[in-house]
Structures are given as structure tokens and as C-alpha cells.
Design an enzyme around this catalytic site. Sequence first.
Site, PDB file in Angstrom:
ATOM      1  N   ARG A 142      -0.878   2.632   1.853  1.00  0.00           N
ATOM      2  CA  ARG A 142      -2.081   2.432   0.978  1.00  0.00           C
ATOM      3  C   ARG A 142      -2.295   3.806   0.243  1.00  0.00           C
ATOM      4  O   ARG A 142      -2.341   4.776   0.641  1.00  0.00           O
ATOM      5  CB  ARG A 142      -3.160   2.101   1.701  1.00  0.00           C
TER       6      ARG A 142
ATOM      7  N   GLU B 127      -5.292   1.420  -7.745  1.00  0.00           N
ATOM      8  CA  GLU B 127      -4.041   0.598  -8.072  1.00  0.00           C
ATOM      9  C   GLU B 127      -4.367  -0.584  -9.147  1.00  0.00           C
ATOM     10  O   GLU B 127      -4.987  -1.465  -8.643  1.00  0.00           O
ATOM     11  CB  GLU B 127      -3.748   0.077  -6.728  1.00  0.00           C
TER      12      GLU B 127
ATOM     13  N   HIS C 214       3.747  -2.195  -5.853  1.00  0.00           N
ATOM     14  CA  HIS C 214       3.292  -2.754  -4.557  1.00  0.00           C
ATOM     15  C   HIS C 214       4.208  -3.744  -4.309  1.00  0.00           C
ATOM     16  O   HIS C 214       4.004  -4.812  -3.741  1.00  0.00           O
ATOM     17  CB  HIS C 214       1.836  -3.226  -4.685  1.00  0.00           C
TER      18      HIS C 214
END
Length: 326
Positions: free
Chosen positions: A237, A265, A284
Site C-alpha cells: 500500500r 493513488e 496497481h
Amino acid sequence: MRARTRDAVFGAGALERLARVARFEPGLLVEDFAAPGAREALAAAEVLLTGWGCPPLDEAALDRMPRLRLVAHAAGTVKQHVTDAVWRRGVLVSTAAAANALPVAEYTVAAVLLSNKRVLDTASAFRRARGDIGAFEALAGAGNYRRTVGVVGASRVGRRVLELLRPYDLRLLVHDPYLDPAAAAGLGAEWAGLDHLCRTCDVVSIHAPELPATRHLFDAARLALLRDGATLVNTARGSLVDTAALTAELVAGRLHAVLDVTDPEPLPADSPLWDLPNVLLTPHVAGSLGTELTRLADTATGEIERWARGLPLAHPVRAEDLDRSA
């Protein structure tokens, strides 16, 4: 789950397998537990098959499912939808996190091997030089032989990364506060304190959970411990890394990074990380995508099948583990 989740994860083959295991309505998709059209199905449901976008299973939602006994999650973390009310009612919970860990680990191993090989630098130099072999003299120190790789977090992903890296001529270090040296040795690695790992490794890969205690685990002070030319890989993360501090190190050219997750993000359009030659940014994608999504469906369906046969779940989630897991 969301409609796009169902369409992506549960193809025709997955639905056929599910039909052999349980009675369900293929056309029914619940995105709101209070929706009138779902009332009858929820009242009869013994199992809830969930995915990305599942709304919270709070008291009001569970009141609509008095027969519910199992939540089978066809994705990773259950923290977004499993509330304390689920545990109070004794409902079992399963997750496909182990299945999702496999592609993340594969991505990580590729990142480790390519980083030590300095593939980003080589490709950039090759492009600029248009084939001039002399441009590669600076890469004489690249390679994977006897490099040291550190894994931060003996999670599902971290353990799989260590397993996949074991055949290579690498020295493997692992840091996890819940792991001791003997357990680390069982994973084929040496246990190391986090600061020592940072000082020692050519590549450091993050696989710790996102918790209050792990926020900015890699802050400016810890990033400064990384040796010159080291690579930081983050598939966990973005919040585990202080983005401003990492950006400063990367702009200076002291470190390299492979970042599948960032904080925020995505990064702002004006972030220098978009254009740095020593940074690989991906959106991602380390986790399950494309054909790998079927593995999530198969795992969740397998759990429903085990429960229906009276067998223990293969991938249970326990309330007491959630404070130290993703």
C-alpha cells in the site's frame, strides 16, 4: 459486489462450477442490501458470495439475512465489508487473499530480478545510444548473482516471494515483528531488524499490511538507510512509504523504485516520479487481473463447497487476526 466485479471475476465457467455447488440465481446481483428486489433472496441466503464493492455487513444488513452462515469473499481484504456484527453472530468468513497473493508475488519476483539486472537503466541507455555498446559500461556491476534481497512482512505475499526467490543465487533477508529467526530460516531467509535490512539489501520489497503502525514505515530516516543504488519495490500500500521523502531520494538519483501503489493513488500529474528514468510506475496491477481473476472465483467457490460438505474452510478469516493483517 459491483456488476463489473461479477462480470470480470465470474465468467461462464465459474458460474457453472458454482451451480454445481449451490443454488443461486445467476441474474441476481446485490449492490445494496436494502434494495427491495433482493429482500426474498437475502432472507433465504445461507451463504453470501462477495467481491470488490460489497457494502458493509452491519446489523441492519444482517437482519435481512437471518439464515446467513458463511461469507465467501472472492477477493483479498474483508475489512471494507465485514463488521463486528458478523463476528457477534458467529458467521464464518473466508477470503481469496491467498489466491490474490500469487500474482502479486510473481510481479514482485520479476521486479526484483529486473531491478538487479538494471533493466530500466539498460533500456534507457540502449534507446539513447541507438545500439552503442559503450553505453553499457556503467552497468558492469549489474546482475543477480549473490545480491541481497530484503522482504518486509512475512505475509501471504511475502512468504510466496521468498519461496519463489529461493532457487536463485540470492541472499534473502526477512523482517516481520511476528517472526523469529527459526521461523525465518524455515522460509529460507535470515531474520533481520528492519534498519539492518535496509542498510544491507540491494532490493527491499514491502509486503506489510496497511495499519496505523505501518503508516510511513519507510520515512525519510529509513529511506536514508538504503544503500546507494538500492531499489525499493512496493506492491503493498502506498501509505507505507512517505511519498515526499521517497521522491526526494529518487529525484536525487540515489535510489531506484518499482511502485505499483502510491500515496496518493494515482500520483498528481505534476509528480516528478512520472518522468524519472529510475522509477517504474504501474497502476496497481500486481494483483489479480485478466485470466488471474478466475482463480479468485475458483477459490471462493471451493470454500463454499467445503462448507457445504462440512469440511473446515481452507482460507478462514479470524477476527483476532484483523488488527495485523491486510
